[in-house]
Design an enzyme around this catalytic site. Structure first.
Site, mmCIF file in Angstrom:
data_model
loop_
_atom_site.group_PDB
_atom_site.id
_atom_site.type_symbol
_atom_site.label_atom_id
_atom_site.label_comp_id
_atom_site.label_asym_id
_atom_site.label_seq_id
_atom_site.Cartn_x
_atom_site.Cartn_y
_atom_site.Cartn_z
ATOM 1 N N TYR A 86 18.949 -12.722 -16.444
ATOM 2 C CA TYR A 86 19.582 -11.609 -15.731
ATOM 3 C C TYR A 86 20.470 -12.181 -14.645
ATOM 4 O O TYR A 86 20.069 -13.082 -13.906
ATOM 5 C CB TYR A 86 18.507 -10.712 -15.101
ATOM 6 C CG TYR A 86 19.069 -9.553 -14.295
ATOM 7 C CD1 TYR A 86 19.728 -8.505 -14.917
ATOM 8 C CD2 TYR A 86 18.931 -9.520 -12.906
ATOM 9 C CE1 TYR A 86 20.237 -7.431 -14.179
ATOM 10 C CE2 TYR A 86 19.432 -8.457 -12.164
ATOM 11 C CZ TYR A 86 20.085 -7.420 -12.807
ATOM 12 O OH TYR A 86 20.579 -6.366 -12.066
ATOM 13 N N ASP B 275 22.898 -20.036 -12.027
ATOM 14 C CA ASP B 275 22.603 -18.848 -11.236
ATOM 15 C C ASP B 275 21.266 -19.088 -10.543
ATOM 16 O O ASP B 275 20.199 -18.934 -11.128
ATOM 17 C CB ASP B 275 22.560 -17.603 -12.124
ATOM 18 C CG ASP B 275 22.251 -16.340 -11.312
ATOM 19 O OD1 ASP B 275 22.043 -16.457 -10.088
ATOM 20 O OD2 ASP B 275 22.220 -15.254 -11.921
ATOM 21 N N LYS C 248 19.200 -13.507 -2.488
ATOM 22 C CA LYS C 248 17.789 -13.390 -2.123
ATOM 23 C C LYS C 248 17.428 -14.204 -0.868
ATOM 24 O O LYS C 248 17.676 -13.744 0.228
ATOM 25 C CB LYS C 248 16.911 -13.710 -3.334
ATOM 26 C CG LYS C 248 17.222 -12.726 -4.481
ATOM 27 C CD LYS C 248 16.219 -12.624 -5.586
ATOM 28 C CE LYS C 248 16.540 -11.407 -6.448
ATOM 29 N NZ LYS C 248 17.003 -11.656 -7.795
HETATM 30 C C1 LIG Z 1 18.219 -10.896 -8.446
HETATM 31 C C2 LIG Z 1 19.134 -11.683 -9.295
HETATM 32 C C3 LIG Z 1 20.504 -11.379 -9.410
HETATM 33 C C4 LIG Z 1 21.101 -10.136 -8.821
HETATM 34 O O1 LIG Z 1 21.061 -10.111 -7.447
HETATM 35 P P1 LIG Z 1 21.210 -8.680 -6.682
HETATM 36 O O2 LIG Z 1 21.196 -9.050 -5.249
HETATM 37 O O3 LIG Z 1 20.063 -7.845 -7.136
HETATM 38 O O4 LIG Z 1 22.527 -8.108 -7.121
HETATM 39 C C5 LIG Z 1 21.315 -12.240 -10.114
HETATM 40 N N1 LIG Z 1 20.813 -13.339 -10.708
HETATM 41 C C6 LIG Z 1 19.510 -13.662 -10.630
HETATM 42 C C7 LIG Z 1 19.030 -14.904 -11.284
HETATM 43 C C8 LIG Z 1 18.620 -12.839 -9.951
HETATM 44 O O5 LIG Z 1 17.320 -13.146 -9.929
#
Ligand SMILES: *Cc1c(COP(=O)(O)O)cnc(C)c1O
Length: 428
Positions: A144, A239, A267
């Site tokens: 994701y 990511d 995060k």
């Molecule tokens: C949480 C997450 C996102 C999205 O971040 P948001 O702040 O919710 O838009 C993208 N990539 C990874 C790997 C994530 O865990």
């Protein structure tokens, strides 16, 4: 356990907010329950509106690595607030956080701040396309990367050459530029590349997959991606919105010793406030507006409150021994849960990288999305509801990661393992 007030608040929320929540997984749909409304949190615990207390393994889905309400972060944000919440003009704090990130993350020579992980990945991909002049991207099924159009795509069965949108509203014309490979399979990547020669701008991957449960990379997988990208002129994007500053101070790239061309963060670097970031090699990042032509902007990007929370968080993480202690706690709780399952005669497949862990309700190895999707989600739902009743707050889905914070105590961990033992006995 009484959930009366949470249920009432949920009914009220549903009249005003689609599904009663501002992000879908919060709705507890996959475990067939109503969500708890949270009143406050402190350290390793959260408290709901009915006065129940829980040991928290969600940690706001990753950011709360130092625990809730750390005094350093409270003071930093309060101090900043008194001199103005936002100016839409540069502040020194942005450079301070940028340099903390540059010093920590091996691949990052320059970094741009945004307000969410979604923005970070979306912008990183635009920059990769702008730099290479190519349109297609490769992602992995089960990974994701936020909810932007190009990234809400998974493979059809078999080696898909055209992306299929996961959501109404994503035009098939956008999705067709997103190719999907299987996590931990270099063969699936090579197959896509050979049928799309010189057309792929970037490969984006969660180096530790954390959005299908916790799935570590197999030995050689990240190295193999690195080699493929170098040979094919493809930009490799890690990511690390979840794994950054989580699995080690320098993220998964430091832990596994593989350096991508670009990295996305979020995060933890916001310390609980809305932040994302993307960074990488200088020659790539300089293509970004206003130094280059690839456009990207944000009214609240580099927001003073968010920068302050981020700086305070990273300064706590830099303290000697932080990750070692966190690793020990995380091992104790993950192994404890796996042992409890075994003793109850209901073996699970347990995974962990640093303070990310998952109990897969599967008897066989989970290493990609097809193997993760075999899990017994019904049994997981019983486990989740049982744990909640015992005062342990887990993510309400089999396909999420549990997060340990520095404030989890050995008492918390013992309680969690005891609760798990009870729940596995009930299920078995
Ligand atoms: C949480 C997450 C996102 C999205 O971040 P948001 O702040 O919710 O838009 C993208 N990539 C990874 C790997 C994530 O865990």
């Amino acid at each position: 356990m009484n959930h009366e007030r949470s249920s009432l608040l949920f009914q009220q929320a549903k009249a005003a907010i689609p599904g009663g929540v501002n992000s879908p997984v919060r709705a507890f749909k996959s475990v067939g329950a109503d969500p708890l409304f949270i009143k406050k949190a402190s350290g390793s615990h959260i408290y709901d509106e009915d006065g129940n207390t829980f040991i928290d393994y969600v940690g706001s889905w990753g950011p709360m690595i130092v625990g809730h309400c750390h005094p350093d972060i409270i003071i930093a944000v309060q101090d900043t607030m008194t001199s103005g919440a936002s100016f839409g003009a540069p502040t020194e704090r942005e450079t301070v956080l940028a340099n903390l990130v540059i010093d920590a993350v091996p691949s990052i020579e320059m970094v741009r701040m945004v307000s969410s992980g979604t923005e970070a990945t979306m912008s990183a991909i635009r920059l990769a396309r702008g730099c290479t002049g190519r349109d297609k991207i490769i992602k992995f099924s089960g990974c994701y990367h936020g909810h932007s159009d190009s990234l809400l795509v998974k493979a059809g069965s078999g080696a898909a050459t055209f992306g299929v949108p996961d959501s109404p509203g994503v035009p098939a014309d956008f999705a067709k530029h997103t190719l999907t490979a299987e996590f931990n399979s270099l063969e699936s990547v090579s197959a896509l590349i050979s049928t799309n020669k010189d057309a792929i701008a970037c490969i984006i991957v969660e180096p530790v997959a954390g959005n299908m449960g916790t799935v570590p990379p197999r030995e050689g997988f990240l190295e193999g991606l690195r080699d493929i990208c170098t040979n094919e002129g493809i930009i490799l994007i890690f990511d690390e919105v979840m794994s950054g500053f989580r699995v080690s101070y320098g993220g998964a790239q430091e832990l596994y010793g593989v350096t991508p061309d670009m990295t996305t963060l979020g995060k933890i670097i916001g310390g609980g406030l809305p932040v994302g970031a993307f960074g990488g090699k200088r020659e790539i990042m300089e293509k970004l507006s206003p130094s280059g032509g690839v456009y990207q902007a944000g009214t609240l990007s580099g927001n003073p409150l968010a920068m302050s929370a981020g700086i305070a968080t990273l300064n706590i993480l830099k303290q000697p021994g932080f990750y070692k202690t966190l690793e020990e706690k995380s091992r104790a709780v993950a192994e404890g849960i796996a042992n409890a399952a075994k003793k109850a005669g209901y073996p699970i497949y347990s995974t962990r990288v640093g303070s990310m862990f998952c109990a897969f309700f599967s008897k066989s190895e989970v290493y990609d999305w097809p193997s993760a999707s075999q899990c017994d989600t019904k049994a997981f739902a019983s486990y989740f509801l049982g744990m909640l009743d015992e005062g342990v707050y887990l993510a309400p889905s089999q396909f999420e990661t549990a997060f340990v914070s520095a404030t989890h105590t050995s008492i918390d961990i013992d309680k969690t393992i005891e609760a798990a033992a009870k729940c596995f006995k009930m299920i078995a």
